[in-house]
Enzyme design. Structure first.
Site, PDB file in Angstrom:
ATOM      1  N   ASN A 131      29.388  20.188  41.315  1.00  0.00           N
ATOM      2  CA  ASN A 131      28.625  19.845  40.119  1.00  0.00           C
ATOM      3  C   ASN A 131      29.647  19.517  39.037  1.00  0.00           C
ATOM      4  O   ASN A 131      30.265  20.414  38.462  1.00  0.00           O
ATOM      5  CB  ASN A 131      27.753  21.053  39.725  1.00  0.00           C
ATOM      6  CG  ASN A 131      26.899  20.766  38.504  1.00  0.00           C
ATOM      7  OD1 ASN A 131      27.038  19.716  37.870  1.00  0.00           O
ATOM      8  ND2 ASN A 131      26.029  21.698  38.166  1.00  0.00           N
ATOM      9  N   GLU A 169      20.168  26.202  42.828  1.00  0.00           N
ATOM     10  CA  GLU A 169      20.332  24.743  42.924  1.00  0.00           C
ATOM     11  C   GLU A 169      21.429  24.379  43.924  1.00  0.00           C
ATOM     12  O   GLU A 169      21.327  23.370  44.618  1.00  0.00           O
ATOM     13  CB  GLU A 169      20.628  24.161  41.541  1.00  0.00           C
ATOM     14  CG  GLU A 169      19.353  24.107  40.699  1.00  0.00           C
ATOM     15  CD  GLU A 169      19.591  23.906  39.215  1.00  0.00           C
ATOM     16  OE1 GLU A 169      20.128  24.832  38.573  1.00  0.00           O
ATOM     17  OE2 GLU A 169      19.241  22.835  38.699  1.00  0.00           O
TER      18      GLU A 169
END
Ligand code: ADP
Length: 397
Positions: A7, A384
């Site tokens: 990320n 996530e």
């Protein structure tokens, strides 16, 4: 299969190496201050081995290389060789209308993500830098892009069109996109399981409330409306974002204080929400303390915050002509009993009954409504990274 989940922000890079058999992170961490002075936090089995350690990171490529070195470190490495990494899953914020699901990354996909840069100028270019850096350092490992917006591409036109001239949609694709899609998808599926619902025949509302926050209506497993819009600024009151306001306020403040639109956007994104309303910080724990100390602005902020979320739940009940189950997730949703109780108190008319004792529990998968509550309400912790690893595995197989 071992999946490296990345990320990437403009000066940061979060990572997790996930074993898809156990679905547990083998190692995780964070590179910060990339391009400045660089610092690395690295965890193995949840234990911090490096805590904000200074490390030269002139660019993202060096950061990725440092992460890989940590993963194969002779002393505490979790893999022996980089060839054990079977795939990389990248979080990408904006997929525009081009991506309604995750995809294997190739040159065409990279070009299409770049075409969405205008829609998320702070995020997409950074996500692409992470993709390019991994491509260089792990050239033969398949990579997958998982988009925050993709889950919401099922919204009907009536939910995503704004009441502005149609030319703005035609010329610039201005419409509601929604965000946190990976979380809303993950949590809604898990909620269906927990509540004993057939996801293909269910009406679910997910309240993802962390520092950023959004509420989504999930009908039969598909997003049909969501509170964030063209950007993450729209919707509920957040930590530092205002959420939805009368757009005329922008002009009003601009005239009164001789401010530029950019300055006002910074106020709405970074100085508003719980922080701006209370005069405290964006951290919910500070708002909670403010309320306990009798601070009237903290109390007003907390009440407005709860009321706002409840109104969206009401609206999405209308959008789906009913609701079977509601999930609370993310930092505040998982950890703030007062918010869950407060929202549920507004929903009595739907047959929602809070279980007072269960409501006090935090950060666990648990039902917080009573057994006889007409609508089941659960805390469903989001994950996530795991969702990205699952999507990646599904595509790379
Ligand atoms: P994001 O991913 O949007 O940055 P998170 O989902 O991590 O945000 O949520 C951060 C928010 O969760 C912060 O407002 C923080 O105060 C709140 N939070 C974290 N732990 C607790 C807690 N124990 N009680 C109340 N709020 C908490």
């Amino acid at each position: 299969m071992k999946v490296l989940v990345i990320n990437c922000g403009s000066s940061s890079l979060k990572y997790q190496l996930i074993d898809s058999e156990t679905e547990q992170p083998m190692a995780s961490g964070l590179c910060e201050r990339i391009g400045i002075d660089g610092q690395l936090t690295h965890k193995v089995n949840g234990k911090k081995l490096k805590d904000e350690e200074k490390n030269a990171m002139p660019n993202h490529e060096v950061a990725v290389q440092l992460v890989l070195n940590e993963l194969v470190n002779e002393e505490y490495g979790v893999i022996k060789d980089l060839s054990e990494i079977n795939a990389v899953g990248h979080r990408v914020v904006h997929g525009g209308e081009k991506f309604a699901s995750s995809v294997i990354i190739n040159d065409e996909v990279i070009a299409a993500i770049a075409e969405c840069n205008d829609l998320a100028p702070l995020h997409n270019p950074a996500n692409l830098i992470g993709i390019e850096a991994c491509k260089k350092v792990l050239p033969n490992v398949p990579m997958v892009a998982v988009f925050d917006t993709a889950f919401h591409q099922t919204m009907p036109e009536k939910a995503y069109m704004y009441g502005i001239p149609h030319k703005y949609y035609e010329d610039y694709k201005i419409r509601r996109y929604g965000f946190h899609g990976t979380s809303h998808s993950f949590v809604s599926k898990r909620l269906a399981e927990l509540a004993g619902l057939d996801i293909n025949n269910s009406k679910i509302i997910v309240c993802h409330i962390g520092n950023g926050g959004s509420v989504t209506a999930v009908l039969n497993g598909e997003s049909v409306d969501t509170s964030m819009g063209l950007t993450p600024l729209e919707g509920i009151i957040m930590g530092t974002r205002s959420g939805s306001i009368d757009p005329a306020i922008i002009e009003f403040i601009a005239h009164k204080e001789n401010k530029s639109i950019d300055e006002i956007m910074t106020i709405l994104n970074k100085k508003s929400g719980l922080e701006g309303m209370s005069g405290l910080t964006s951290d919910f724990r500070d708002i909670r303390k403010g309320v306990a100390d009798g601070n009237p602005l903290a109390k007003a902020a907390m009440e407005a915050y709860i009321y706002n979320i409840a109104k969206y739940v009401g609206a999405y009940t209308v959008a789906m002509n009913g609701v079977d189950a509601i999930a609370f997730t993310a930092g505040i949703g998982e950890n703030a009993p007062e918010v869950r109780k407060g929202v549920m108190a507004h929903l009595g008319f739907l047959g929602v009954k809070a279980d007072e004792e269960a409501c006090k529990i935090t950060a666990e998968e648990i039902m917080v409504s009573t057994k006889d509550s007409k609508v089941k309400v659960f805390i469903v912790p989001t994950n996530e990274e795991l969702a990205i690893a699952r999507e990646t595995k599904a595509l790379v197989g």
